[in-house]
Design an enzyme around this catalytic site. Structure first.
Site, PDB file in Angstrom:
ATOM      1  N   ASP A  61       0.811  -1.218   0.000  1.00 57.19           N
ATOM      2  CA  ASP A  61       0.000   0.000   0.000  1.00 57.19           C
ATOM      3  C   ASP A  61       0.847   1.272   0.000  1.00 57.19           C
ATOM      4  OD1 ASP A  61      -2.041  -1.793   0.295  1.00 57.19           O
ATOM      5  OD2 ASP A  61      -2.924  -0.843   2.059  1.00 57.19           O
ATOM      6  N   HIS A 207       3.570  -2.310   3.262  1.00 60.34           N
ATOM      7  CA  HIS A 207       3.665  -0.988   2.642  1.00 60.34           C
ATOM      8  C   HIS A 207       5.027  -0.806   1.982  1.00 60.34           C
ATOM      9  CE1 HIS A 207       0.641  -0.779   5.821  1.00 60.34           C
ATOM     10  NE2 HIS A 207       0.057   0.177   5.122  1.00 60.34           N
TER      11      HIS A 207
END
Length: 274
Positions: A61, A207
């Site tokens: 992400d 992430h």
């Protein structure tokens, strides 16, 4: 005279009831009766998928990051692993070439909003603007519109799920494995948490904007492969969904119906995704 008047009133009421019951425009008709099947939570929202094989989806992400995402793409290419990137529109607009590379190398690109706000606290028009701008940025970079969306922080209302799915066609993707890498606990902790929690059908959250996450990935990928896991994109994982066997119970008639997404229908945020 009284009984005669009462008789006519009963006849009139009976005729009116039959007329209403035969009306084909009855507004209580369901979408299914009109030939249109309403979407259900089970085919809109996923945080994992029930599969017969050892397949998992790695998701990243908040990128693309100018320096870290290319390093991650190099790692994935060296291991022939396909992943799914949920990108921020602002970052896509700044680094479209990185998103174009990711798509060209076979990775899936999903919508993660324009600027990472909390959808659950926003108006419909504001959410729509966030999604539309990012959708356009992804399309401009890759030539293809995204089909997946992950709400920032995993925060989304039930109402938002349905209108977003109806308007954009997105499937809403959450997760069932969260190493909390946004807290920057160190590469070893990130790896160990992923290894401990991942099981067949898992959607793993991380992430590609944190250095420790990128440092953790080589050993994480190797350890997952050593356990027999195979990497696919989120859409591929969803397409691999198989019906889950109903639970057996000692009580007659207590078996639940089979579902393709055993752990994939959570309506609540599962954690904070920076």
């Amino acid at each position: 005279m009284f009984f005669l008047r009462l008789y006519f009133l009963c006849v009139a009421a009976l005729v009116a009831t039959r007329t209403l019951g035969a009306n084909p425009e009855n507004p209580s008709q369901t979408p299914e009766k009109n030939g249109r099947k309403a979407p259900t939570e089970q085919n809109i929202t996923f945080n994992s998928v029930h599969t017969d094989g050892p397949y998992i989806a790695m998701t990243f992400d908040d990128g693309p990051s100018a320096t870290l995402t290319p390093k991650l793409l190099d790692l994935l290419a060296a291991r022939h692993i396909k992943a799914t990137f949920f990108v921020i529109g602002e970052n896509v607009a700044e680094h479209p070439e990185i998103v174009e590379r990711a798509a060209r190398e076979g990775h899936e690109i999903g919508n993660h909003s324009w600027s990472h706000p909390n959808f659950g606290k926003m108006s419909q028009e504001s959410v729509r603007s966030q999604l539309r701008r990012t959708d356009d940025a992804i399309t401009n970079a890759t030539g293809k519109r995204p089909t997946l969306m992950r709400p920032p922080y995993g925060s989304i209302t039930d109402r938002e799920k349905y209108w977003i799915h109806d308007e954009f066609g997105y499937q809403i993707i959450l997760w069932d494995v969260d190493p909390y890498d946004w807290r920057r606990p160190g590469p070893a902790v990130v790896r160990n948490r992923i290894l401990k929690e991942t099981q067949p059908g898992s959607i793993v959250l991380s992430h590609d904007i944190h250095p420790g996450t990128i440092e953790a990935m080589p050993s994480t990928f190797d350890a997952l492969e050593a356990k027999g896991f195979k990497f696919v994109t989120v859409s591929e994982l969803i397409h691999m969904a198989t019906p889950q066997a109903p639970h057996r119970s000692s009580e007659p008639g207590a078996n639940s119906p089979s579902a393709c997404c055993s752990r994939g229908i959570s309506a609540e945020p599962l954690g904070r995704a920076e």
